[in-house]
Design a protein around this motif. Structure first.
Motif, PDB file in Angstrom:
ATOM      1  N   HIS A  40      37.047  34.857  36.540  1.00  0.00           N
ATOM      2  CA  HIS A  40      36.859  35.753  35.414  1.00  0.00           C
ATOM      3  C   HIS A  40      35.991  35.058  34.370  1.00  0.00           C
ATOM      4  N   THR A  41      35.578  35.820  33.366  1.00  0.00           N
ATOM      5  CA  THR A  41      34.714  35.254  32.343  1.00  0.00           C
ATOM      6  C   THR A  41      35.393  34.114  31.583  1.00  0.00           C
ATOM      7  N   ALA A  42      36.727  34.165  31.462  1.00  0.00           N
ATOM      8  CA  ALA A  42      37.438  33.132  30.696  1.00  0.00           C
ATOM      9  C   ALA A  42      37.802  31.913  31.537  1.00  0.00           C
ATOM     10  N   THR A  43      37.637  31.996  32.852  1.00  0.00           N
ATOM     11  CA  THR A  43      38.142  30.939  33.725  1.00  0.00           C
ATOM     12  C   THR A  43      37.410  29.616  33.534  1.00  0.00           C
ATOM     13  N   THR A  74      28.324  32.069  41.402  1.00  0.00           N
ATOM     14  CA  THR A  74      27.824  32.082  40.025  1.00  0.00           C
ATOM     15  C   THR A  74      26.618  31.153  39.977  1.00  0.00           C
ATOM     16  N   ASP A 104      35.493  42.031  33.813  1.00  0.00           N
ATOM     17  CA  ASP A 104      35.546  40.632  33.370  1.00  0.00           C
ATOM     18  C   ASP A 104      35.441  39.638  34.518  1.00  0.00           C
ATOM     19  N   TRP A 105      35.039  40.105  35.688  1.00  0.00           N
ATOM     20  CA  TRP A 105      34.804  39.199  36.807  1.00  0.00           C
ATOM     21  C   TRP A 105      33.318  38.861  36.859  1.00  0.00           C
ATOM     22  N   LEU A 106      32.997  37.594  36.996  1.00  0.00           N
ATOM     23  CA  LEU A 106      31.595  37.184  36.979  1.00  0.00           C
ATOM     24  C   LEU A 106      30.808  37.798  38.134  1.00  0.00           C
ATOM     25  N   ILE A 112      30.041  41.383  37.265  1.00  0.00           N
ATOM     26  CA  ILE A 112      28.994  41.457  36.251  1.00  0.00           C
ATOM     27  C   ILE A 112      27.622  41.286  36.886  1.00  0.00           C
TER      28      ILE A 112
END
Length: 328
Positions: free
Chosen positions: A133-136, A154, A188-190, A193
């Motif tokens: 996720h974006t926060a991971t 990514t 919110d998953w890279l 996105i």
């Protein structure tokens, strides 16, 4: 024959059986190039005969490495993360390493950092994240210190995801579709996105805008859940004639849901997926999708965290045209 009873063979036992020093056995265990091939063969045979198993913790005391890579994943029940973990395991073994996997709820940064701490306690040499996720990644960077960190799909891998999503949309445009909707992954998953960006950019480059956007959680159930909304949109004068879906499982659910509502695929609406999972050719209809080289991306990421260069680049994404799409 290996030893019987509870006594385990040690390095000294292997050295005695092979007729070499314990230092030579250590070099073989640690894949040192400074061992003659015939000697290496003799030592490996002795290890097999004695049932010797490498103690990574003990080896780490002498080498500062366990030759183990930590993998953090949020959901191995989905085909994408499951394939990613399997590819990382193969890529690691190909360069003399193993993986230790920890699962954590990616919605909970605390669970992710706890998983990382447990892997670090095992002495892993690096950490690789699957489906972050974006926060991971920011949470992990504040936890793992200097330990190398990377994420599958990514960075350079994210660019591949964008290009793959673009292929699916370009295919629909080439078939004459001008009203193309998107069923995207979690916002919110890279990976979601990157895929959504590739689809949106391709529409914009053709002077088009999305004829509807929905989000799902990657599951077939999520695809089926939006089938009613998609059906309603199809009945509008400017409704979509095609839907680009962010993964194969959601595409499966969407197609099944549409068919239950009497909507023919591809007669009334074309549908594309993403991943080319093992079952995609057996959907009804067989799914048009895009294939990415997950094995090649895994090799790149493993090489990256080890400070090496992958022996071969990942293959470019490819469109796999089947029966779920048709000309407009």
């Amino acid at each position: 024959m290996g030893r019987t009873g509870t006594t385990r063979a040690g390095v000294r036992d292997v050295a005695a059986r092979a007729g070499v020093s314990t230092q030579t056995v250590s070099r073989v265990i640690n894949a040192s190039p400074n061992v003659r091939p015939d000697t290496r063969t003799r030592v490996e045979a002795a290890m097999a005969e004695l049932g010797y198993r490498v103690n990574n913790a003990a080896r780490a005391l002498g080498t500062s490495t366990t030759r183990t890579l930590g993998v953090i994943a949020s959901d191995a029940t989905l085909s994408g993360p499951s394939a990613g973990i399997a590819a990382l395991d193969t890529a690691a073994r190909d360069v003399g390493h193993w993986i230790a996997t920890a699962y954590a709820d990616a919605d909970d940064p605390g669970a992710v950092t706890t998983a990382a701490s447990r892997l670090l306690a095992q002495g892993v040499d690096a950490i690789i994240v699957v489906a972050p996720h974006t926060a991971t990644l920011p949470a992990l960077r504040g936890t793992i210190g200097e330990t190398p960190l990377a994420a599958l799909h990514t960075g350079a891998g994210g660019d591949v995801q964008r290009r793959a999503a673009a292929l699916a949309v370009s295919h629909l445009i080439d078939l004459g579709h001008r009203r193309i909707a998107r069923l995207a992954g979690p916002a919110d998953w890279l990976e979601a996105i990157a895929r959504d960006a590739g689809a949106a950019e391709t529409l914009a480059a053709a002077g088009l805008s999305a004829a509807g956007v929905w989000h799902g959680d990657w599951s077939a159930a999520a695809g089926a859940a939006v089938a009613g909304e998609v059906t309603a949109a199809l009945r509008e004068p400017d409704g979509p004639t095609a839907v680009a879906v962010a993964n194969d499982q959601m595409a499966l659910g969407l197609i099944a849901g549409l068919q239950r509502l009497g909507i023919a695929v591809p007669g009334a609406v074309s549908v594309t997926g993403f991943d080319d999972n093992a079952d995609a050719a057996f959907y009804t209809p067989a799914l048009t999708t895009v294939r990415v080289d997950t094995a090649g991306e895994a090799r790149r990421v493993v090489a990256d965290v080890l400070g090496q260069t992958a022996d071969a680049p990942a293959a470019e994404p490819a469109l796999v045209a089947r029966d779920s799409t048709a000309p407009r």
